[in-house]
Design a protein around this motif. Structure first.
Motif, PDB file in Angstrom:
ATOM      1  N   LEU A  87       0.847  -1.185   0.000  1.00 29.73           N
ATOM      2  CA  LEU A  87       0.000   0.000   0.000  1.00 29.73           C
ATOM      3  C   LEU A  87       0.886   1.240   0.000  1.00 29.73           C
ATOM      4  CD1 LEU A  87      -2.803   1.375   0.357  1.00 29.73           C
ATOM      5  CD2 LEU A  87      -2.441   1.163   2.849  1.00 29.73           C
ATOM      6  N   GLU A 112       3.736  -1.053   3.731  1.00 31.66           N
ATOM      7  CA  GLU A 112       3.277   0.303   3.457  1.00 31.66           C
ATOM      8  C   GLU A 112       4.463   1.185   3.097  1.00 31.66           C
ATOM      9  OE1 GLU A 112       0.768   3.995   5.491  1.00 31.66           O
ATOM     10  OE2 GLU A 112       0.811   2.020   6.454  1.00 31.66           O
ATOM     11  N   LEU A 136      -2.387   0.632  -4.666  1.00 34.00           N
ATOM     12  CA  LEU A 136      -2.220  -0.711  -4.099  1.00 34.00           C
ATOM     13  C   LEU A 136      -1.699  -1.663  -5.162  1.00 34.00           C
ATOM     14  CD1 LEU A 136      -2.936  -2.379  -1.412  1.00 34.00           C
ATOM     15  CD2 LEU A 136      -4.910  -3.205  -2.727  1.00 34.00           C
ATOM     16  N   TRP A 151     -11.202  -3.513  -4.374  1.00 35.71           N
ATOM     17  CA  TRP A 151     -10.080  -4.092  -3.644  1.00 35.71           C
ATOM     18  C   TRP A 151     -10.465  -5.452  -3.059  1.00 35.71           C
ATOM     19  CZ3 TRP A 151      -6.460  -0.326  -0.621  1.00 35.71           C
ATOM     20  CH2 TRP A 151      -6.034   0.698  -1.486  1.00 35.71           C
TER      21      TRP A 151
END
Length: 215
Positions: A87, A112, A136, A151
């Motif tokens: 992400l 992340e 993403l 998602w």
């Protein structure tokens, strides 16, 4: 679908991003910004060699990721190995918070990468084609902007469980900048020369013997 678009800050003159730094397509490869002893800046998807003694201030999280994934159940660890989730987020990005909450609530192990500097923004554009966040990746699949339904569909297709299967002791690795900065140390200074030792003082001449006796 919701997203936030980043804008460039004023870039230093002469700063060029190497096209090869994101040659691999989509998942969580760390980008390194390396500053040499002469001040020359280079970008690479590989950390500086150990022999260079370069100082990495925001290095790759591969070791942290491996340690976290080792505690996962076998089936989940298998999915993570095939379709790792990364992400990309930014500051003051409301959709990024929603995206993070969705992954956390579902128990998705993910990396992340934060996007805040000019280098990060350029790297994101090389990777995704624009500067929209959140962004993403699920294996080689890229998803731009946050959409709960979209998602969820792709996570289901990748084989991620619909409810969390994370063990109680699982700890997600902390977020790291998309572009890591590596600075090579300046050459070591030579030690200052020691001052020459003072020559021993010559002995004072002996007083003359008034009796004229010599030894």
């Amino acid at each position: 679908m919701t997203s936030t678009t980043l804008k460039f800050l004023t870039l230093p003159a002469g700063l060029v991003l190497a096209a090869s730094m994101l040659s691999t397509a989509s998942h969580a490869q760390q980008v390194y910004r390396i500053v040499g002893p002469d001040g020359k800046i280079t970008f690479s998807d590989q950390p500086p060699p150990a022999a260079s003694n370069a100082k990495v201030t925001a290095g790759s999280s591969e070791s942290a990721r491996a340690a976290s994934n080792a505690s996962l159940p076998f089936e989940l660890r298998k999915v993570v190995g095939q379709y790792p989730v990364t992400l990309y987020t930014g500051e003051n990005c409301v959709p990024c918070g929603s995206a993070r909450s969705l992954l956390a609530a579902r128990g998705i192990p993910f990396s992340e990468k934060t996007v805040s500097s000019n280098d990060d923004i350029q790297a994101l554009q090389r990777l995704s084609g624009d500067s929209s966040l959140p962004f993403l990746t699920i294996g080689g699949q890229q998803l731009k902007g946050f959409s709960d339904s979209e998602w969820t569909q792709f996570l289901d297709a990748a084989g991620y469980p619909k409810t969390s299967a994370l063990p109680p002791n699982y700890r997600r690795e902390p977020a790291t900048p998309l572009v890591a900065v590596a600075a090579q140390p300046a050459p070591a200074e030579r030690p200052a020369a020691r001052p020459a030792a003072a020559a021993p003082a010559a002995p004072a001449p002996a007083a003359q013997n008034p009796a004229g006796i010599r030894f």
